[in-house]
Design a protein around this motif. Structure first.
Motif, PDB file in Angstrom:
ATOM      1  N   CYS A 186     130.669  18.979 -40.074  1.00 39.21           N
ATOM      2  CA  CYS A 186     131.390  17.428 -40.350  1.00 39.21           C
ATOM      3  C   CYS A 186     132.793  17.702 -39.380  1.00 39.21           C
ATOM      4  CB  CYS A 186     131.537  16.866 -41.570  1.00 39.21           C
ATOM      5  SG  CYS A 186     132.196  15.405 -42.059  1.00 39.21           S
ATOM      6  N   VAL A 187     133.114  16.776 -38.811  1.00 40.31           N
ATOM      7  CA  VAL A 187     134.526  16.817 -38.294  1.00 40.31           C
ATOM      8  C   VAL A 187     135.397  15.705 -38.842  1.00 40.31           C
ATOM      9  CG1 VAL A 187     133.834  17.801 -36.187  1.00 40.31           C
ATOM     10  CG2 VAL A 187     133.649  15.315 -36.329  1.00 40.31           C
ATOM     11  N   ARG A 188     135.052  14.892 -39.785  1.00 37.06           N
ATOM     12  CA  ARG A 188     135.572  13.829 -40.264  1.00 37.06           C
ATOM     13  C   ARG A 188     137.165  14.267 -41.035  1.00 37.06           C
ATOM     14  NH1 ARG A 188     132.400   8.884 -40.587  1.00 37.06           N
ATOM     15  NH2 ARG A 188     131.725   8.796 -38.358  1.00 37.06           N
ATOM     16  N   CYS A 189     137.319  15.527 -41.449  1.00 36.91           N
ATOM     17  CA  CYS A 189     138.353  15.932 -42.277  1.00 36.91           C
ATOM     18  C   CYS A 189     138.453  17.407 -41.817  1.00 36.91           C
ATOM     19  CB  CYS A 189     138.114  15.739 -43.778  1.00 36.91           C
ATOM     20  SG  CYS A 189     137.098  16.742 -44.680  1.00 36.91           S
ATOM     21  N   ILE A 203     132.991   6.292 -28.712  1.00 36.03           N
ATOM     22  CA  ILE A 203     132.185   5.080 -28.298  1.00 36.03           C
ATOM     23  C   ILE A 203     130.848   5.895 -28.366  1.00 36.03           C
ATOM     24  CG2 ILE A 203     133.991   4.020 -26.670  1.00 36.03           C
ATOM     25  CD1 ILE A 203     132.350   4.917 -24.153  1.00 36.03           C
ATOM     26  N   PRO A 204     129.865   4.888 -28.374  1.00 38.58           N
ATOM     27  CA  PRO A 204     128.515   5.559 -28.736  1.00 38.58           C
ATOM     28  C   PRO A 204     128.075   6.533 -27.352  1.00 38.58           C
ATOM     29  CG  PRO A 204     128.495   3.098 -29.116  1.00 38.58           C
ATOM     30  CD  PRO A 204     129.896   3.493 -28.556  1.00 38.58           C
ATOM     31  N   LEU A 205     127.414   7.471 -27.480  1.00 37.73           N
ATOM     32  CA  LEU A 205     127.085   8.392 -26.711  1.00 37.73           C
ATOM     33  C   LEU A 205     125.920   7.908 -25.741  1.00 37.73           C
ATOM     34  CD1 LEU A 205     127.789  11.375 -25.962  1.00 37.73           C
ATOM     35  CD2 LEU A 205     125.928  12.074 -27.628  1.00 37.73           C
ATOM     36  N   LYS A 265     128.807  12.537 -45.340  1.00 38.22           N
ATOM     37  CA  LYS A 265     127.557  11.797 -45.390  1.00 38.22           C
ATOM     38  C   LYS A 265     127.578  10.561 -44.459  1.00 38.22           C
ATOM     39  CE  LYS A 265     124.327   9.238 -48.481  1.00 38.22           C
ATOM     40  NZ  LYS A 265     124.088   8.697 -49.517  1.00 38.22           N
ATOM     41  N   GLU A 266     128.568   9.865 -44.322  1.00 41.63           N
ATOM     42  CA  GLU A 266     128.713   8.824 -43.145  1.00 41.63           C
ATOM     43  C   GLU A 266     128.504   9.289 -41.881  1.00 41.63           C
ATOM     44  OE1 GLU A 266     132.623   7.057 -44.092  1.00 41.63           O
ATOM     45  OE2 GLU A 266     131.777   6.227 -46.090  1.00 41.63           O
ATOM     46  N   TYR A 267     129.267  10.718 -41.756  1.00 39.74           N
ATOM     47  CA  TYR A 267     129.289  11.270 -40.437  1.00 39.74           C
ATOM     48  C   TYR A 267     127.857  11.661 -39.905  1.00 39.74           C
ATOM     49  CZ  TYR A 267     129.826  14.931 -36.852  1.00 39.74           C
ATOM     50  OH  TYR A 267     129.764  15.891 -35.923  1.00 39.74           O
ATOM     51  N   ALA A 268     127.180  12.151 -40.982  1.00 38.52           N
ATOM     52  CA  ALA A 268     125.691  12.852 -40.831  1.00 38.52           C
ATOM     53  C   ALA A 268     124.835  11.505 -40.224  1.00 38.52           C
ATOM     54  CB  ALA A 268     125.081  13.535 -41.922  1.00 38.52           C
ATOM     55  N   ILE A 269     124.805  10.661 -41.029  1.00 35.41           N
ATOM     56  CA  ILE A 269     124.227   9.395 -40.681  1.00 35.41           C
ATOM     57  C   ILE A 269     124.414   8.983 -39.202  1.00 35.41           C
ATOM     58  CG2 ILE A 269     123.871   6.738 -41.257  1.00 35.41           C
ATOM     59  CD1 ILE A 269     124.197   7.897 -44.366  1.00 35.41           C
ATOM     60  N   GLN A 270     125.687   8.718 -38.813  1.00 36.80           N
ATOM     61  CA  GLN A 270     126.175   8.228 -37.637  1.00 36.80           C
ATOM     62  C   GLN A 270     125.768   9.199 -36.614  1.00 36.80           C
ATOM     63  OE1 GLN A 270     130.144   8.327 -36.211  1.00 36.80           O
ATOM     64  NE2 GLN A 270     129.708   5.979 -35.525  1.00 36.80           N
ATOM     65  N   GLU A 271     125.714  10.601 -36.655  1.00 36.93           N
ATOM     66  CA  GLU A 271     125.141  11.587 -35.788  1.00 36.93           C
ATOM     67  C   GLU A 271     123.931  11.434 -35.574  1.00 36.93           C
ATOM     68  OE1 GLU A 271     126.625  14.283 -33.603  1.00 36.93           O
ATOM     69  OE2 GLU A 271     127.807  12.702 -34.026  1.00 36.93           O
ATOM     70  N   ILE A 272     123.022  11.229 -36.622  1.00 37.68           N
ATOM     71  CA  ILE A 272     121.745  11.140 -36.456  1.00 37.68           C
ATOM     72  C   ILE A 272     121.135   9.682 -35.859  1.00 37.68           C
ATOM     73  CG2 ILE A 272     119.284  10.921 -37.604  1.00 37.68           C
ATOM     74  CD1 ILE A 272     120.688  13.870 -37.174  1.00 37.68           C
ATOM     75  N   LYS A 273     121.692   8.709 -36.284  1.00 43.77           N
ATOM     76  CA  LYS A 273     121.204   7.377 -35.708  1.00 43.77           C
ATOM     77  C   LYS A 273     122.078   7.004 -34.463  1.00 43.77           C
ATOM     78  CE  LYS A 273     119.923   5.521 -40.257  1.00 43.77           C
ATOM     79  NZ  LYS A 273     119.136   4.709 -40.791  1.00 43.77           N
TER      80      LYS A 273
END
Length: 121
Positions: free
Chosen positions: A7-10, A74-76, A38-46
């Motif tokens: 996670c790179v959010r903090c 921005i979205p990959l 958790k938010e980071y993981a969800i975004q990384e997958i979806k």
């Protein structure tokens, strides 16, 4: 399916383990120490996001190119189309670091900005 992420959010950099289906539905998330993980993981997958860093052509400048980046991730999935748009851009020198090239780049909330000043030739 499973994926291990950092996670790179903090600054903590939690090692997050994500289990998900082929349809990208999250089954389980573990290893995160805070809700941001958790938010980071969800975004990384979806729908993973990244800051786009590249360069654009400069007309009549001391250098032929100026570096640019998006002001936020921005979205990959937009990167291929974004690069096609960026390859069409040519700015006139002088350009200054921080100048906005395109507001709302790729219909996102990110701007495309100059990150290297290029003086006129």
């Amino acid at each position: 399916m499973a994926k291990d992420l950092v996670c790179v959010r903090c600054p903590i950099g939690c090692k997050v383990h994500v289990e998900y289906t082929q349809n990208m539905e999250i089954i389980n998330i573990s290893g995160n120490r805070c809700p941001r993980g958790k938010e980071y993981a969800i975004q990384e997958i979806k729908d993973p996001h990244r800051i786009l860093v590249t360069s654009i052509k400069v007309k009549n400048g001391k250098y032929p190119l100026a570096s640019v980046k998006t002001t936020e991730a921005i979205p990959l999935r937009l990167f291929d189309e974004a690069m096609k748009e960026i390859n069409k851009i040519e700015v006139e020198a002088p350009v200054k670091r921080g100048d906005i090239v395109i507001e709302g780049f790729m219909n996102t909330s990110a701007n495309l900005i100059i990150t290297r000043t290029v003086e006129k030739e």
